[in-house]
Scaffold this motif. Sequence first.
Motif, PDB file in Angstrom:
ATOM      1  N   ARG A   7      -9.311  66.118 -28.427  1.00  0.00           N
ATOM      2  CA  ARG A   7      -9.330  64.661 -28.522  1.00  0.00           C
ATOM      3  C   ARG A   7      -8.065  64.155 -29.203  1.00  0.00           C
ATOM      4  O   ARG A   7      -7.509  63.144 -28.822  1.00  0.00           O
ATOM      5  N   ALA A   8      -7.619  64.864 -30.246  1.00  0.00           N
ATOM      6  CA  ALA A   8      -6.394  64.472 -30.938  1.00  0.00           C
ATOM      7  C   ALA A   8      -5.193  64.588 -30.010  1.00  0.00           C
ATOM      8  O   ALA A   8      -4.319  63.722 -29.991  1.00  0.00           O
ATOM      9  N   ASP A   9      -5.146  65.667 -29.219  1.00  0.00           N
ATOM     10  CA  ASP A   9      -4.045  65.839 -28.265  1.00  0.00           C
ATOM     11  C   ASP A   9      -4.048  64.714 -27.237  1.00  0.00           C
ATOM     12  O   ASP A   9      -2.999  64.181 -26.876  1.00  0.00           O
ATOM     13  N   ALA A  10      -5.230  64.355 -26.757  1.00  0.00           N
ATOM     14  CA  ALA A  10      -5.327  63.289 -25.774  1.00  0.00           C
ATOM     15  C   ALA A  10      -4.851  61.964 -26.363  1.00  0.00           C
ATOM     16  O   ALA A  10      -4.171  61.184 -25.697  1.00  0.00           O
ATOM     17  N   ALA A  11      -5.220  61.699 -27.617  1.00  0.00           N
ATOM     18  CA  ALA A  11      -4.787  60.460 -28.275  1.00  0.00           C
ATOM     19  C   ALA A  11      -3.279  60.445 -28.449  1.00  0.00           C
ATOM     20  O   ALA A  11      -2.630  59.409 -28.231  1.00  0.00           O
ATOM     21  N   ARG A  12      -2.702  61.587 -28.818  1.00  0.00           N
ATOM     22  CA  ARG A  12      -1.245  61.654 -28.976  1.00  0.00           C
ATOM     23  C   ARG A  12      -0.549  61.451 -27.640  1.00  0.00           C
ATOM     24  O   ARG A  12       0.472  60.750 -27.547  1.00  0.00           O
ATOM     25  N   ASN A  13      -1.102  62.059 -26.601  1.00  0.00           N
ATOM     26  CA  ASN A  13      -0.503  61.881 -25.272  1.00  0.00           C
ATOM     27  C   ASN A  13      -0.551  60.422 -24.837  1.00  0.00           C
ATOM     28  O   ASN A  13       0.398  59.909 -24.233  1.00  0.00           O
ATOM     29  N   ARG A  14      -1.669  59.759 -25.132  1.00  0.00           N
ATOM     30  CA  ARG A  14      -1.792  58.348 -24.759  1.00  0.00           C
ATOM     31  C   ARG A  14      -0.696  57.524 -25.436  1.00  0.00           C
ATOM     32  O   ARG A  14      -0.047  56.685 -24.789  1.00  0.00           O
ATOM     33  N   LEU A  15      -0.486  57.752 -26.728  1.00  0.00           N
ATOM     34  CA  LEU A  15       0.543  57.009 -27.451  1.00  0.00           C
ATOM     35  C   LEU A  15       1.928  57.327 -26.911  1.00  0.00           C
ATOM     36  O   LEU A  15       2.778  56.432 -26.774  1.00  0.00           O
ATOM     37  N   ARG A  16       2.171  58.600 -26.597  1.00  0.00           N
ATOM     38  CA  ARG A  16       3.476  58.983 -26.042  1.00  0.00           C
ATOM     39  C   ARG A  16       3.722  58.292 -24.706  1.00  0.00           C
ATOM     40  O   ARG A  16       4.820  57.811 -24.429  1.00  0.00           O
ATOM     41  N   ILE A  17       2.686  58.247 -23.879  1.00  0.00           N
ATOM     42  CA  ILE A  17       2.829  57.623 -22.561  1.00  0.00           C
ATOM     43  C   ILE A  17       3.080  56.125 -22.701  1.00  0.00           C
ATOM     44  O   ILE A  17       3.947  55.554 -22.026  1.00  0.00           O
ATOM     45  N   LEU A  18       2.342  55.458 -23.588  1.00  0.00           N
ATOM     46  CA  LEU A  18       2.530  54.020 -23.764  1.00  0.00           C
ATOM     47  C   LEU A  18       3.912  53.718 -24.345  1.00  0.00           C
ATOM     48  O   LEU A  18       4.570  52.755 -23.913  1.00  0.00           O
ATOM     49  N   ASP A  19       4.358  54.517 -25.304  1.00  0.00           N
ATOM     50  CA  ASP A  19       5.703  54.319 -25.854  1.00  0.00           C
ATOM     51  C   ASP A  19       6.763  54.537 -24.775  1.00  0.00           C
ATOM     52  O   ASP A  19       7.748  53.794 -24.694  1.00  0.00           O
ATOM     53  N   ALA A  20       6.555  55.552 -23.933  1.00  0.00           N
ATOM     54  CA  ALA A  20       7.498  55.816 -22.844  1.00  0.00           C
ATOM     55  C   ALA A  20       7.503  54.665 -21.845  1.00  0.00           C
ATOM     56  O   ALA A  20       8.565  54.266 -21.342  1.00  0.00           O
ATOM     57  N   ALA A  21       6.323  54.111 -21.557  1.00  0.00           N
ATOM     58  CA  ALA A  21       6.250  52.984 -20.631  1.00  0.00           C
ATOM     59  C   ALA A  21       7.017  51.787 -21.175  1.00  0.00           C
ATOM     60  O   ALA A  21       7.713  51.087 -20.428  1.00  0.00           O
ATOM     61  N   ARG A  22       6.898  51.531 -22.468  1.00  0.00           N
ATOM     62  CA  ARG A  22       7.647  50.410 -23.064  1.00  0.00           C
ATOM     63  C   ARG A  22       9.150  50.640 -22.957  1.00  0.00           C
ATOM     64  O   ARG A  22       9.916  49.708 -22.682  1.00  0.00           O
ATOM     65  N   ARG A  23       9.580  51.878 -23.155  1.00  0.00           N
ATOM     66  CA  ARG A  23      11.017  52.176 -23.035  1.00  0.00           C
ATOM     67  C   ARG A  23      11.488  51.988 -21.604  1.00  0.00           C
ATOM     68  O   ARG A  23      12.582  51.441 -21.365  1.00  0.00           O
ATOM     69  N   ARG A  24      10.696  52.446 -20.640  1.00  0.00           N
ATOM     70  CA  ARG A  24      11.086  52.278 -19.233  1.00  0.00           C
ATOM     71  C   ARG A  24      11.119  50.806 -18.851  1.00  0.00           C
ATOM     72  O   ARG A  24      11.995  50.363 -18.106  1.00  0.00           O
ATOM     73  N   LEU A  25      10.177  50.041 -19.357  1.00  0.00           N
ATOM     74  CA  LEU A  25      10.177  48.611 -19.073  1.00  0.00           C
ATOM     75  C   LEU A  25      11.416  47.949 -19.641  1.00  0.00           C
ATOM     76  O   LEU A  25      12.035  47.093 -18.998  1.00  0.00           O
ATOM     77  N   ALA A  26      11.789  48.328 -20.859  1.00  0.00           N
ATOM     78  CA  ALA A  26      12.969  47.736 -21.485  1.00  0.00           C
ATOM     79  C   ALA A  26      14.247  48.119 -20.742  1.00  0.00           C
ATOM     80  O   ALA A  26      15.197  47.332 -20.670  1.00  0.00           O
ATOM     81  N   THR A  27      14.252  49.310 -20.145  1.00  0.00           N
ATOM     82  CA  THR A  27      15.457  49.790 -19.454  1.00  0.00           C
ATOM     83  C   THR A  27      15.514  49.341 -18.001  1.00  0.00           C
ATOM     84  O   THR A  27      16.547  48.854 -17.525  1.00  0.00           O
ATOM     85  N   ASP A  28      14.393  49.479 -17.286  1.00  0.00           N
ATOM     86  CA  ASP A  28      14.384  49.271 -15.831  1.00  0.00           C
ATOM     87  C   ASP A  28      13.772  47.951 -15.390  1.00  0.00           C
ATOM     88  O   ASP A  28      13.936  47.554 -14.238  1.00  0.00           O
ATOM     89  N   GLY A  29      13.016  47.307 -16.276  1.00  0.00           N
ATOM     90  CA  GLY A  29      12.333  46.086 -15.878  1.00  0.00           C
ATOM     91  C   GLY A  29      10.947  46.371 -15.319  1.00  0.00           C
ATOM     92  O   GLY A  29      10.569  47.517 -15.073  1.00  0.00           O
ATOM     93  N   PHE A  30      10.207  45.312 -15.091  1.00  0.00           N
ATOM     94  CA  PHE A  30       8.798  45.445 -14.696  1.00  0.00           C
ATOM     95  C   PHE A  30       8.645  45.942 -13.260  1.00  0.00           C
ATOM     96  O   PHE A  30       7.779  46.752 -12.960  1.00  0.00           O
ATOM     97  N   ALA A  31       9.503  45.442 -12.368  1.00  0.00           N
ATOM     98  CA  ALA A  31       9.339  45.779 -10.955  1.00  0.00           C
ATOM     99  C   ALA A  31       9.549  47.268 -10.693  1.00  0.00           C
ATOM    100  O   ALA A  31       8.972  47.829  -9.756  1.00  0.00           O
ATOM    101  N   ALA A  32      10.384  47.914 -11.513  1.00  0.00           N
ATOM    102  CA  ALA A  32      10.724  49.317 -11.274  1.00  0.00           C
ATOM    103  C   ALA A  32       9.815  50.293 -12.022  1.00  0.00           C
ATOM    104  O   ALA A  32      10.014  51.504 -11.928  1.00  0.00           O
ATOM    105  N   LEU A  33       8.821  49.802 -12.721  1.00  0.00           N
ATOM    106  CA  LEU A  33       7.954  50.698 -13.482  1.00  0.00           C
ATOM    107  C   LEU A  33       7.166  51.601 -12.539  1.00  0.00           C
ATOM    108  O   LEU A  33       6.512  51.140 -11.613  1.00  0.00           O
ATOM    109  N   SER A  34       7.227  52.907 -12.781  1.00  0.00           N
ATOM    110  CA  SER A  34       6.465  53.860 -11.982  1.00  0.00           C
ATOM    111  C   SER A  34       5.858  54.908 -12.905  1.00  0.00           C
ATOM    112  O   SER A  34       6.415  55.226 -13.958  1.00  0.00           O
TER     113      SER A  34
END
Length: 207
Positions: A7-34
């Motif tokens: 459960r702890a690993d899953a929670a850490r992965n969730r935070l990593r994914i959300l942080d990565a999504a924010r970085r991709r949004l800041a770099t590529d914009g909303f339309a390019a999010l994949s």
Amino acid sequence: MNAPAERADAARNRLRILDAARRRLATDGFAALSLDAVAKEAGVGVGTVYRRFQNRPGLVYALIEDNETRFQQEFTRHCSDGSPTAPDRLRAFLHGLADLVEENRDLLLLAESSAPAGRYRSGPFRRHHEQITGMVAELAPEADPAYLADLLLMAFTPGLFDFQRAERGWDVDRIKRGLDTLVTGIGAAGAAGAAGAAGAAGGQPPR
């Protein structure tokens, strides 16, 4: 012994994914999010992202959910400060929701374009509907609070909200004033219904 670690690993992965999504949004914009790009940025398998969020709208709504938490905390503080009346609580809720939609407008538009009906199945929408229904029921018990909650939430449909802001040039304060008018109308209907019920109970025709 292994379940808590998983459960702890899953929670850490969730935070990593959300942080990565924010970085991709800041770099590529909303339309390019994949999800593929987010998985690579987070250093996890793309299957992990899909299992957790299912699709791009699911990931977007998870990002929105983090801001939703802050909104709910601020509303809770407002309700505990001086015991505001039902109209004041409803106005504060709708004003805060207008600010939340404004802050997340691009994310919400992206989610709406990817899954038009997804908003209505999202956790934040269901929560908002339940909360507004409860407050409307206090203001106008004789009305249909669930239906009125739907009507109030229509004001926050991302496409409509963006059209009002971008095309019509309305500021958020104008939208809030319109919402205040609706709250006043609901309160007046509730007062009229209460007066009518009291008159009927006393054998007097309602005026």
